[in-house]
Motif scaffolding. Structure first.
Motif, PDB file in Angstrom:
ATOM      1  N   ALA A  18       0.929  -1.076   0.172  1.00 12.88           N
ATOM      2  CA  ALA A  18       0.115   0.122  -0.064  1.00 12.88           C
ATOM      3  C   ALA A  18       0.896   1.178   0.017  1.00 12.88           C
ATOM      4  CB  ALA A  18      -0.741  -0.163   1.189  1.00 12.88           C
ATOM      5  N   SER A  19       0.649   2.259  -0.628  1.00 12.33           N
ATOM      6  CA  SER A  19       0.963   3.705  -0.878  1.00 12.33           C
ATOM      7  C   SER A  19       1.000   4.118   0.712  1.00 12.33           C
ATOM      8  CB  SER A  19       0.712   4.256  -2.041  1.00 12.33           C
ATOM      9  OG  SER A  19      -0.716   4.819  -1.780  1.00 12.33           O
ATOM     10  N   THR A  20       1.619   5.210   0.908  1.00 19.01           N
ATOM     11  CA  THR A  20       1.594   6.180   1.883  1.00 19.01           C
ATOM     12  C   THR A  20       0.053   6.827   1.968  1.00 19.01           C
ATOM     13  OG1 THR A  20       3.939   6.614   2.156  1.00 19.01           O
ATOM     14  CG2 THR A  20       2.530   8.132   3.366  1.00 19.01           C
ATOM     15  N   LYS A  21      -0.386   7.183   0.771  1.00 20.54           N
ATOM     16  CA  LYS A  21      -1.691   7.848   0.800  1.00 20.54           C
ATOM     17  C   LYS A  21      -2.641   7.003   0.821  1.00 20.54           C
ATOM     18  CE  LYS A  21      -4.475  10.220  -2.551  1.00 20.54           C
ATOM     19  NZ  LYS A  21      -5.507   9.237  -2.643  1.00 20.54           N
ATOM     20  N   GLU A  22      -2.746   5.738   0.698  1.00 18.98           N
ATOM     21  CA  GLU A  22      -3.745   4.665   0.918  1.00 18.98           C
ATOM     22  C   GLU A  22      -3.926   4.301   2.485  1.00 18.98           C
ATOM     23  OE1 GLU A  22      -3.568   2.227  -3.573  1.00 18.98           O
ATOM     24  OE2 GLU A  22      -2.208   1.687  -1.985  1.00 18.98           O
TER      25      GLU A  22
END
Length: 505
Positions: A176-180
């Motif tokens: 998962a990305s930091t944003k997600e």
């Protein structure tokens, strides 16, 4: 109930991993549905949650036409959510990995579903199946009964036989990305009414290394104190995050393994999570590699080859960390295996000895020579009787009185060292390092022992008025070498003790 289970996604639209959400929406939009899926990706990214959502979508009793979302209200959806649905079978291949389990599964597959349109088999960590079990499952995956759907999940798809993978519709799950992760944490914090400082979600995402499950667990742990969740709280929990890792790399690169291990022991005593810290170290050493090739900004502590070597040991440690009873042990082993080139201070060009003579002649000696010569010693007669012919002075460029002054000053500190140095001469000095040529290997080995070296360095530092380090080198005695006049009288006591101290019993 833990927060991760409480806020587990129950619909496809609730999946925080955008790529997985879109892949499932596209698959369910097709009229032809695959009979076998493979959810492949790192742990904590939602593979099992997605498998259960897919099972609900396929067996939902109230699903609207043209929609792929489960209602989460019918008996089938509720039973799958609770894990009690008779036609949805979940199996952990890590503990049911043999051919007998697969044979039993194949017999059960032939039975029609009891209450739902489809019988769904969710097999987690499918790569753990033995080769025989995977081969036994192969035919069933190729031509299963029409009422059967397989959903296989794995964190290590490359371990599956290619013949098995070729029969599956692959849904990739990535970190998962930091944003997600931040969006997931912000939703939970809002529902739970947590007070969270700006920037905290990003720090947690960094610690979680792309895992939703780990991120939610960290948030829950930080919320136990009951107060506001701040960046300072995270720093204390993870020993400063990146700064703590940089401290470790500094010790590894410039101070050596022993200092790094002592630092890790401090982290252990402070209750730092060793497995998460190892993840941070891997991330930071990766950045070191990128800094060396100019992709990331900053000055690297490790060279390119050192970063690559250390990463290899760290990744090996990561694979072992799940089975280690001591969280920091795999990292400690990696540090010990990694042997960086500890940089040395650049050596200054050696100055000619006449300059040293001028410094030494003008430097004060802290103790009067007369008082030193009257003090009792342990090696007087040893020096006179055992090696009178070996005691020589340096060449004519170095005055006798200067070298004698050093020996006299040393005499009060450690008689055996003074005795051994009569078979030596100063050969170089660069302002901080005083190099002495020693004529006999045995003498050199004795002078290099810590006690003798420290005694000599302390006297040199007093004579020159600054901190001096000493180095020893083997030298051939010059033909013109002459005997140094004795600094002691031959009638002083404890001859045997002095000889033992010099020659080691």
């Amino acid at each position: 109930m833990t927060l991760y289970l409480k806020y587990r996604p129950q619909k496809i639209s609730e999946l925080n991993l955008e790529s997985a959400r879109e892949a499932l929406q596209n698959l369910l939009s097709n009229t032809e549905l695959p009979h076998a899926f493979l959810f492949a990706g790192p742990r904590g990214t939602g593979k099992t949650s997605s498998a259960r959502i897919l099972a609900k979508a396929l067996n939902c009793e109230h699903k609207k036409k043209g929609s792929f979302e489960p209602c989460n209200k019918c008996d089938s959806c509720l039973a799958i959510t609770k894990g009690t649905h008779i036609d949805v079978v979940e199996m952990d291949a890590a503990s049911n990995r043999g051919i007998d389990e697969v044979r039993a599964l194949k017999q059960d597959i032939m039975l029609a579903p009891s209450i739902s349109p489809r019988k769904i088999y969710i097999i987690d960590e499918v790569h753990m199946l033995t080769t025989e079990a995977a081969n036994a499952l192969l035919k069933t995956l190729e031509e299963p009964p029409l009422h059967v759907v397989f959903i296989l999940a794995t964190t290590d798809p490359q371990k599956l036989p290619q013949t098995v993978i070729s029969r599956l519709a692959i849904v990739p799950f990535h970190k998962a990305s930091t944003k997600e992760i931040s969006e997931k944490l912000a939703f939970i914090a809002k529902e739970e009414k947590f007070e969270v400082e700006d920037g905290v979600y990003e720090l947690i995402a960094h610690q979680a290394d792309g895992s939703f499950r780990d991120a939610v667990k960290i948030l829950e742990e930080l919320s136990i104190s009951g107060g506001s969740i701040t960046k300072a709280l995270i720093e204390s929990r993870f020993n400063g995050g990146n700064s703590g890792v940089r401290d470790l790399l500094q010790k590894v690169s410039s101070e050596g393994a022993a200092s790094a291990i002592r630092y890790l022991e401090t982290l252990t005593n402070n209750g730092i999570d060793g497995k998460l810290f190892l993840t941070n170290v891997i991330s930071e050493v990766h950045q070191e590699l990128l800094r060396n090739v100019g992709v990331a900004k900053g000055t690297p502590l490790l060279s390119e080859s050192e970063a690559i070597s250390f990463l290899e040991f760290l990744l090996e440690a990561k694979s072992r960390s799940a089975f280690s009873l001591n969280d920091f042990l795999p990292l400690e082993i990696a540090v010990l295996k990694f042997k960086p080139r500890v940089p040395k201070e650049p050596e200054k060009k050696a100055q000619p000895l006449p300059q040293v003579v001028k410094l030494a002649t003008n430097a004060p000696i802290t103790e009067p020579v007369k008082e030193i010569e009257t003090q009792k010693a342990d090696v007087v007669e040893t020096t006179e009787t055992m090696m009178p012919k070996l005691s020589v002075v340096p060449n004519e460029a170095f005055p006798d009185e200067t070298w004698t002054k050093i020996l006299v000053a040393l005499r009060s500190k450690n008689g055996p060292v003074e005795a051994l140095l009569r078979a030596a001469k100063p050969i170089a000095f660069n302002g901080t390092v005083f190099t002495v040529g020693v004529y006999f290997k045995f003498h050199k080995e004795r002078l290099e022992t810590p006690g003798y070296r420290i005694a000599f360095e302390s006297v040199l530092s007093a004579v020159f008025g600054t901190t001096i380090k000493v180095e020893f080198a083997l030298e051939e005695p010059p033909a013109s070498a002459r005997i140094v006049p004795s600094l002691t009288t031959p009638k002083e006591p404890d001859i045997i003790n002095a000889a033992k101290e010099i020659f080691g019993n």
